[in-house]
Design a protein around this motif. Sequence first.
Motif, short mmCIF file in Angstrom:
data_model
loop_
_atom_site.label_atom_id
_atom_site.label_comp_id
_atom_site.label_asym_id
_atom_site.label_seq_id
_atom_site.Cartn_x
_atom_site.Cartn_y
_atom_site.Cartn_z
N LEU A 21 0.84 -1.19 0.00
CA LEU A 21 0.00 0.00 0.00
C LEU A 21 0.88 1.24 0.00
N GLN A 22 0.33 2.34 -0.54
CA GLN A 22 1.06 3.59 -0.57
C GLN A 22 0.20 4.70 0.01
N VAL A 23 0.84 5.58 0.78
CA VAL A 23 0.17 6.75 1.32
C VAL A 23 0.64 7.94 0.50
N GLY A 24 -0.29 8.63 -0.14
CA GLY A 24 0.07 9.74 -1.02
C GLY A 24 -0.43 11.07 -0.53
N LYS A 25 -0.81 11.91 -1.48
CA LYS A 25 -1.23 13.28 -1.19
C LYS A 25 -2.45 13.34 -0.27
N GLY A 26 -3.34 12.37 -0.38
CA GLY A 26 -4.55 12.34 0.44
C GLY A 26 -4.28 12.03 1.90
N GLY A 27 -3.11 11.50 2.21
CA GLY A 27 -2.77 11.15 3.59
C GLY A 27 -3.55 9.94 4.08
N VAL A 28 -3.70 9.84 5.37
CA VAL A 28 -4.40 8.70 5.98
C VAL A 28 -5.89 9.03 6.05
N ILE A 33 -7.26 3.10 6.00
CA ILE A 33 -7.31 2.32 7.24
C ILE A 33 -7.99 0.97 6.98
N LYS A 34 -9.09 0.99 6.24
CA LYS A 34 -9.83 -0.24 5.92
C LYS A 34 -8.96 -1.19 5.10
N GLN A 35 -8.25 -0.65 4.11
CA GLN A 35 -7.37 -1.48 3.27
C GLN A 35 -6.24 -2.09 4.09
N VAL A 36 -5.64 -1.30 4.96
CA VAL A 36 -4.56 -1.81 5.81
C VAL A 36 -5.08 -2.89 6.73
N ASP A 37 -6.26 -2.67 7.32
CA ASP A 37 -6.85 -3.66 8.22
C ASP A 37 -7.13 -4.98 7.49
N ASP A 38 -7.68 -4.89 6.28
CA ASP A 38 -7.95 -6.09 5.49
C ASP A 38 -6.66 -6.82 5.13
N ALA A 39 -5.63 -6.06 4.75
CA ALA A 39 -4.34 -6.67 4.39
C ALA A 39 -3.70 -7.34 5.61
N LEU A 40 -3.81 -6.70 6.77
CA LEU A 40 -3.26 -7.29 7.99
C LEU A 40 -3.99 -8.58 8.37
N ILE A 50 5.40 5.38 1.95
CA ILE A 50 4.93 6.77 2.00
C ILE A 50 5.54 7.50 0.81
N LEU A 51 4.69 8.06 -0.04
CA LEU A 51 5.17 8.79 -1.21
C LEU A 51 5.67 10.17 -0.82
N GLN A 52 6.45 10.77 -1.71
CA GLN A 52 7.04 12.09 -1.41
C GLN A 52 6.01 13.19 -1.32
N ASN A 53 4.86 13.03 -1.98
CA ASN A 53 3.86 14.11 -1.96
C ASN A 53 2.91 14.01 -0.76
N CYS A 54 3.18 13.12 0.17
CA CYS A 54 2.36 13.01 1.39
C CYS A 54 2.70 14.20 2.30
N VAL A 55 1.65 14.91 2.76
CA VAL A 55 1.87 16.11 3.57
C VAL A 55 2.18 15.79 5.04
N GLU A 56 1.75 14.64 5.52
CA GLU A 56 2.01 14.26 6.91
C GLU A 56 3.38 13.61 7.00
N ASN A 57 4.02 13.73 8.17
CA ASN A 57 5.31 13.08 8.32
C ASN A 57 5.11 11.60 8.65
N LYS A 58 6.17 10.83 8.52
CA LYS A 58 6.04 9.36 8.62
C LYS A 58 5.62 8.89 10.01
N GLU A 59 6.03 9.59 11.06
CA GLU A 59 5.63 9.19 12.40
C GLU A 59 4.13 9.38 12.61
N ALA A 62 2.31 6.61 10.66
CA ALA A 62 2.43 5.34 11.38
C ALA A 62 1.48 5.33 12.58
N HIS A 63 1.42 6.43 13.31
CA HIS A 63 0.56 6.51 14.49
C HIS A 63 -0.92 6.39 14.11
N PHE A 64 -1.34 7.12 13.07
CA PHE A 64 -2.75 7.08 12.65
C PHE A 64 -3.15 5.68 12.17
N ILE A 65 -2.28 5.04 11.39
CA ILE A 65 -2.59 3.69 10.89
C ILE A 65 -2.62 2.71 12.05
#
Length: 96
Positions: A21-28, A33-40, A50-59, A62-65
């Motif tokens: 999965l990739q986190v992009g401009k839309g953020g979390v 969250i649903k896709q990550v939960d299903d994959a897990l 995390i793509l370069q155009n993501c506005v949130e930082n990686k920490e 990670a916390h939100f997910i």
Amino acid sequence: MLTGKQKRYLRSKAHHIKPILQVGKGGVNENLIKQVDDALEARELIKVSILQNCVENKEEVAHFISKGTQAEIVQIIGNTLVFYKESSENKTIILP
């Protein structure tokens, strides 16, 4: 909560996994969250990129997910996050 030994074991298992999965401009958001939960549920151990155009930082990402899926953060390395959550139906990973 994972112990250091368990995290080390999961990091070694995750080394050969490609990010699914990739986190992009839309953020979390709810959909991510649903896709990550299903994959897990299906795999127990996943990588998220995390793509370069993501506005949130990686920490923050990670916390939100982690909070949204009740998953454990195994590792944050570069722009790649590794998550673990024990599957209720497809348990394949046995922690030390």
